[in-house]
Scaffold this active site. Structure first.
Site, mmCIF file in Angstrom:
data_model
loop_
_atom_site.group_PDB
_atom_site.id
_atom_site.type_symbol
_atom_site.label_atom_id
_atom_site.label_comp_id
_atom_site.label_asym_id
_atom_site.label_seq_id
_atom_site.Cartn_x
_atom_site.Cartn_y
_atom_site.Cartn_z
ATOM 1 N N GLY A 17 -53.267 -13.895 48.090
ATOM 2 C CA GLY A 17 -52.118 -13.317 49.160
ATOM 3 C C GLY A 17 -52.045 -12.029 48.782
ATOM 4 O O GLY A 17 -50.900 -11.445 48.928
ATOM 5 N N ALA A 18 -52.771 -11.157 48.084
ATOM 6 C CA ALA A 18 -52.622 -9.831 47.397
ATOM 7 C C ALA A 18 -52.801 -8.794 48.611
ATOM 8 O O ALA A 18 -52.760 -7.521 47.976
ATOM 9 C CB ALA A 18 -53.130 -9.637 46.140
ATOM 10 N N GLY A 19 -53.136 -8.978 49.523
ATOM 11 C CA GLY A 19 -53.462 -7.813 50.584
ATOM 12 C C GLY A 19 -52.312 -6.950 50.973
ATOM 13 O O GLY A 19 -52.562 -5.978 51.293
ATOM 14 N N ARG A 20 -51.294 -7.593 50.848
ATOM 15 C CA ARG A 20 -49.941 -6.866 51.517
ATOM 16 C C ARG A 20 -48.650 -7.382 50.674
ATOM 17 O O ARG A 20 -48.843 -8.540 49.996
ATOM 18 C CB ARG A 20 -49.659 -6.950 52.826
ATOM 19 C CG ARG A 20 -49.833 -8.387 53.226
ATOM 20 C CD ARG A 20 -49.800 -8.375 54.918
ATOM 21 N NE ARG A 20 -50.944 -7.654 55.399
ATOM 22 C CZ ARG A 20 -52.414 -8.172 55.333
ATOM 23 N NH1 ARG A 20 -52.376 -9.690 55.041
ATOM 24 N NH2 ARG A 20 -53.103 -7.706 56.039
ATOM 25 N N VAL A 65 -56.840 -20.004 50.676
ATOM 26 C CA VAL A 65 -56.411 -20.856 49.785
ATOM 27 C C VAL A 65 -56.437 -22.326 50.361
ATOM 28 O O VAL A 65 -56.158 -23.108 49.387
ATOM 29 C CB VAL A 65 -54.908 -20.360 49.687
ATOM 30 C CG1 VAL A 65 -54.907 -19.130 48.923
ATOM 31 C CG2 VAL A 65 -53.968 -20.598 50.774
ATOM 32 N N SER A 139 -39.830 -20.474 47.533
ATOM 33 C CA SER A 139 -38.818 -19.884 48.139
ATOM 34 C C SER A 139 -37.488 -20.648 47.828
ATOM 35 O O SER A 139 -37.427 -21.642 47.584
ATOM 36 C CB SER A 139 -39.209 -20.029 49.602
ATOM 37 O OG SER A 139 -38.115 -19.731 50.621
ATOM 38 N N TYR A 152 -41.607 -25.157 57.006
ATOM 39 C CA TYR A 152 -41.708 -24.179 56.169
ATOM 40 C C TYR A 152 -40.970 -24.530 54.815
ATOM 41 O O TYR A 152 -41.401 -24.660 53.654
ATOM 42 C CB TYR A 152 -41.100 -22.994 56.709
ATOM 43 C CG TYR A 152 -41.049 -21.816 55.575
ATOM 44 C CD1 TYR A 152 -42.305 -21.216 55.242
ATOM 45 C CD2 TYR A 152 -39.937 -21.329 54.800
ATOM 46 C CE1 TYR A 152 -42.249 -20.244 54.484
ATOM 47 C CE2 TYR A 152 -40.093 -20.483 53.903
ATOM 48 C CZ TYR A 152 -41.136 -19.824 53.528
ATOM 49 O OH TYR A 152 -41.153 -18.809 52.444
ATOM 50 N N LYS A 156 -42.216 -25.786 51.114
ATOM 51 C CA LYS A 156 -41.918 -25.203 50.071
ATOM 52 C C LYS A 156 -41.358 -26.119 49.049
ATOM 53 O O LYS A 156 -41.463 -25.882 47.671
ATOM 54 C CB LYS A 156 -41.015 -24.052 50.256
ATOM 55 C CG LYS A 156 -41.394 -22.930 50.976
ATOM 56 C CD LYS A 156 -42.766 -21.949 49.925
ATOM 57 C CE LYS A 156 -43.151 -20.840 50.722
ATOM 58 N NZ LYS A 156 -44.281 -20.106 49.826
#
Length: 269
Positions: A17-20, A65, A139, A152, A156
């Site tokens: 998830g390193a695109g942003r 993922v 989180s 969510y 987590k």
């Protein structure tokens, strides 16, 4: 500074998830420490864009993922570059809705990405890492009930439980690998801005402010190589979450009141 690696081999770090957002920030920080970065994202173009901004060597790879075989392919490619000493499971999705209103696809995707994605990534990391750190970005929502974010928060909580159990098992097996869980409060990213228009997102705005990406990156980097298995940011919000979990009767009365404060702040943005 070039990080130590076995037999003169370069140290490699993988970030999902390193695109942003947080993932891109962690990739930049790890690159500054001298790692060869394997930058992954479900958005291949975003992964390439992040890789191009890094100071040091970087390899961009697409990664969904939810696919365990894709994780293994990334792990093997990373291991071919050198010694994988850091693996960051950062990819995640944020969903907000009343628990009974969330759609089937939204619920499934939330658990597949936030929980199973982290599990698959951790397993792939253990397969190729001889030593080092697995950093799982979880989180604060995993520490207690989060109305409006039931799926969510549950995803987590499961991710946090898995991370802690894996760390204990690796220590018992005398594997020189550490699993570190980073639990930040709400961060000022596109994930948050994309859902801020929903009334169910009220709890996102009950803190004094949103965390910056840099704050979360600094906390995550501080966990690497440390004895601390989990870091919450900020600590006082974590205490409130744990209290809600320990005293559900009180939480049932108090959380809606707090949510109304968050709703006023959401509308005033």
């Amino acid at each position: 500074m070039q990080p130590a690696a076995g037999q003169g081999r370069v140290a490699v770090a993988v970030v999902t998830g390193a695109g942003r957002g947080i993932g891109a920030g962690l990739a930049a920080a790890l690159s500054a420490r001298g790692h060869h970065l394997v930058v992954t994202d479900v958005d291949a173009a975003a992964a390439e864009a992040t890789a191009e901004t890094l100071d040091g060597p970087a390899t961009a790879m697409p990664l969904d993922v939810r696919d365990p075989s894709a994780h293994r392919a990334v792990a093997l490619a990373a291991a071919a570059l050198g010694d994988v000493t850091v693996w960051v499971n950062n990819a995640g999705v944020l969903s907000t809705a009343a628990a009974w209103e969330a759609g089937d696809d939204e619920v499934s995707t939330t658990f597949e990405v936030n929980t199973l994605g982290l599990v698959h990534g951790s397993r792939a990391a253990v397969d190729v890492m001889r030593r080092g750190d697995i950093l799982n970005v979880v989180s604060l929502s995993g520490l207690g009930p989060t109305p409006g974010f039931a799926a969510y928060g549950a995803s987590k909580a499961a991710a946090l439980s898995y991370s802690q159990a894996l760390d204990i098992e690796l220590a018992a097996a005398r594997r020189p690998l550490r699993v570190r869980a980073l639990c930040p409060d709400v961060v000022d990213t596109s994930l948050v801005s994309n859902v801020a228009h929903r009334p169910s997102a009220a709890l996102l705005f009950t803190g004094s402010r949103l965390l910056s990406i840099d704050e979360v990156v600094d906390a995550g980097m501080g966990l690497l190589g440390s004895r601390r298995a989990m870091r919450t940011v900020p600590g006082w919000r974590a205490a409130l979450q744990r209290t809600s979990a320990a005293l559900p009767g009180v939480a049932r009365l108090a959380v809606p009141i707090v949510a109304r404060v968050g709703e006023r702040r959401r509308l005033s943005r």
